[in-house]
Scaffold this active site. Structure first.
Site, short mmCIF file in Angstrom:
data_model
loop_
_atom_site.label_atom_id
_atom_site.label_comp_id
_atom_site.label_asym_id
_atom_site.label_seq_id
_atom_site.Cartn_x
_atom_site.Cartn_y
_atom_site.Cartn_z
N GLY A 49 6.65 -1.27 -5.41
CA GLY A 49 5.25 -0.90 -5.51
C GLY A 49 4.58 -0.89 -4.15
N THR A 50 4.98 -1.80 -3.31
CA THR A 50 4.40 -1.89 -1.97
C THR A 50 4.69 -0.60 -1.20
OG1 THR A 50 4.70 -4.28 -2.03
CG2 THR A 50 4.39 -3.29 0.14
N ASN A 91 -4.15 -7.63 -10.74
CA ASN A 91 -2.99 -8.46 -11.05
C ASN A 91 -3.38 -9.90 -11.39
OD1 ASN A 91 -3.46 -7.81 -8.15
ND2 ASN A 91 -2.25 -9.65 -7.83
N GLN A 97 0.10 -2.85 -12.22
CA GLN A 97 -0.09 -3.76 -13.36
C GLN A 97 -0.50 -3.03 -14.64
OE1 GLN A 97 0.74 -6.88 -13.58
NE2 GLN A 97 1.04 -7.41 -11.42
N SER A 115 5.56 0.02 -10.49
CA SER A 115 6.72 -0.75 -10.03
C SER A 115 7.56 -1.22 -11.22
CB SER A 115 6.23 -1.96 -9.22
OG SER A 115 7.33 -2.71 -8.78
N GLY A 116 8.87 -1.04 -11.10
CA GLY A 116 9.79 -1.33 -12.20
C GLY A 116 9.75 -2.76 -12.71
N HIS A 117 9.68 -3.73 -11.78
CA HIS A 117 9.86 -5.11 -12.24
C HIS A 117 8.67 -5.66 -13.02
CE1 HIS A 117 7.72 -7.65 -9.06
NE2 HIS A 117 7.73 -6.47 -8.47
N THR A 170 19.28 7.46 0.23
CA THR A 170 20.12 7.67 -0.95
C THR A 170 19.50 6.98 -2.16
OG1 THR A 170 22.06 7.84 0.44
CG2 THR A 170 22.46 7.33 -1.89
N CYS A 226 -0.70 -20.92 -1.19
CA CYS A 226 -0.48 -21.77 -0.03
C CYS A 226 -0.18 -20.89 1.18
CB CYS A 226 0.67 -22.72 -0.30
SG CYS A 226 0.63 -24.12 0.78
N1 PLP Z 1 0.21 -3.83 -6.61
C1 PLP Z 1 -0.04 -4.75 -7.55
C2 PLP Z 1 -1.33 -4.68 -8.30
C3 PLP Z 1 0.89 -5.76 -7.82
O1 PLP Z 1 0.61 -6.67 -8.76
C4 PLP Z 1 2.10 -5.78 -7.09
C5 PLP Z 1 3.08 -6.87 -7.31
O2 PLP Z 1 2.74 -7.98 -7.63
C6 PLP Z 1 2.33 -4.79 -6.13
C7 PLP Z 1 1.36 -3.84 -5.91
C8 PLP Z 1 3.58 -4.76 -5.32
O3 PLP Z 1 4.68 -4.33 -6.08
P1 PLP Z 1 6.15 -4.70 -5.59
O4 PLP Z 1 6.36 -6.14 -5.87
O5 PLP Z 1 7.05 -3.82 -6.41
O6 PLP Z 1 6.22 -4.36 -4.15
#
Ligand code: PLP
Length: 384
Positions: free
Chosen positions: A69-70, A148, A176, A196-198, A234, A322
């Site tokens: 996602g980043t 999030n 999210q 984002s997949g996870h 790839t 922290c």
């Molecule tokens: N944006 C939001 C709102 C998120 O909650 C997160 C992950 O916690 C991200 C972006 C980043 O996603 P990734 O962990 O796949 O880089």
């Protein structure tokens, strides 16, 4: 273990694992290779693209697979800045994920101007402020769909419409939101969207960026011409296949599972409101994700609570992080105008379709006890 931290990451759905394994074991062809072994991998990527597009109701050609996602967030903004280098202004909000905030701060240090939209005490932006923040030289507006930490949903349809009417690119970090709420990109004029997949039961390290077919795009990663020349590198076939399957399952689960997840979350909140004094819900109670509960518990420190709950088998998140040895209250709760004490006493619980009623009932036995223990310890500490 009771896992109530699904906004941090989610468990891999066994059905997702099942489809990805062959691409790690025997079907390891490179999707760019033109012999049939490679073409089989390319075909699997095509299917995954269709599955993700179906979840968002967009064209498969509008989906670009990325590594996280980043990366999706960073590439959306970088692309906008390259499209028109004369536009040196960005608009975003104070409650975004660090994938947007840190990037915008870095751009500000490099001479770009950033307008940071405020939120009110419910976590909501003001659309009039958004409208007046957009200028001739605004390169992009980036606003998250769902927060999030609190789960609060921004009015993305309206924000996108404002940007469209002003001719400004609009990106939404929907990491999210995807899989938790119904998204129809056929109806909303969004230029770019990250997922984002996870966060939806696919593995970590695979994600996607939606790029509207009418939006010009400059790749962030330059290399081979993968992903229709939009992202070099790839393809991570196994994970992309997994993301496709996870999207397909999320689409099926969207209605029923989310009603059940919301019922779990609501029961959880109701139970705690009854049994724990001085407990408040952070964020708009209506306009929020069905799975998220962010609670301010007076007289407890969230890090201590997190550790105590960990000992008792519950995973959740704290409203403080922290950083460099000190407890930094959450920037989201601070932006909502809450005191450091309230932010430091806040915890996030986030649910998924893998959680059960029995887990919620068990947590409702454990949490009030843990709160009482911490409160009596701090009373003892103050008395000493
Ligand atoms: N944006 C939001 C709102 C998120 O909650 C997160 C992950 O916690 C991200 C972006 C980043 O996603 P990734 O962990 O796949 O880089």
């Amino acid at each position: 273990m009771i896992y109530f931290d699904n906004n941090a990451t989610t468990q891999l759905d066994p059905l997702v694992l099942q489809v990805m394994v062959p691409f790690l074991e025997s079907q390891y062809g490179n999707p760019s290779s033109i012999y049939s072994f490679g073409r089989a991998a390319a075909k699997a990527v095509v299917t995954a693209r269709e599955q993700v597009a179906a979840l968002l109701r967009c064209e498969p050609s509008e989906i670009v697979f990325t590594s996280c996602g980043t990366e999706s967030d960073n590439s959306a903004i970088q692309s906008a800045l390259l499209i028109d280098p004369d536009r040196k202004h960005l608009v975003t909000s104070k409650v975004e994920h660090s994938a947007i905030i840190k990037h915008a701060e870095a751009l500000a240090r490099r001479g770009y101007e950033v307008t940071w939209l405020d939120v009110d005490s419910t976590g909501m932006i003001n659309l009039n402020e958004l409208e007046s923040a957009i200028r001739e030289d605004t390169a992009i507006v980036s606003l998250m769909w769902a927060n999030n930490e609190t789960g609060v949903l921004f009015p993305i349809e309206e924000a996108a419409e404002i940007c469209r009417s002003k001719g400004t690119l609009f990106h939404t970090d929907a990491v999210q939101a995807v899989g938790k709420i119904d998204i129809d990109l056929g109806r909303v004029p969004i230029s770019l969207l990250s997922l984002s997949g996870h966060k939806l039961h696919a593995p970590k390290g695979v994600a996607a960026l939606y790029v509207n077919r009418r939006t010009k795009f400059n790749p962030y990663l330059l290399g081979g011409g993968q992903e229709n020349k939009k992202r070099g590198g790839t393809e991570n076939t196994a994970s992309i296949v997994a993301l496709g399957r996870a999207a397909e399952l999320a689409l099926v689960a969207l209605k029923e599972a989310n009603v059940r997840i919301k019922a779990l979350r609501d029961r959880f909140e109701e139970g705690l409101l009854e049994s724990v004094s001085s407990l408040q819900i952070n964020g708009d109670r209506i306009r929020r994700l069905p799975n998220t509960s962010n609670l301010a518990i007076e007289g407890v420190d969230s890090e201590g609570m997190l550790m105590l709950l960990d000992q008792r088998g519950i995973c959740c998140s704290a409203g403080s992080a922290c950083t460099a040895g000190s407890l930094e209250p959450s920037h989201v709760l601070k932006a909502m105008g809450f005191s450091n004490d309230r932010a430091r006493g806040s915890l996030r619980f986030s649910f998924s379709r893998f959680n059960s009623e029995a887990e919620v009932e068990q947590a409702l036995q454990i949490i009030p006890n843990a709160v009482e223990k911490l409160r009596s310890m701090s009373r003892g500490f103050l008395a000493a």
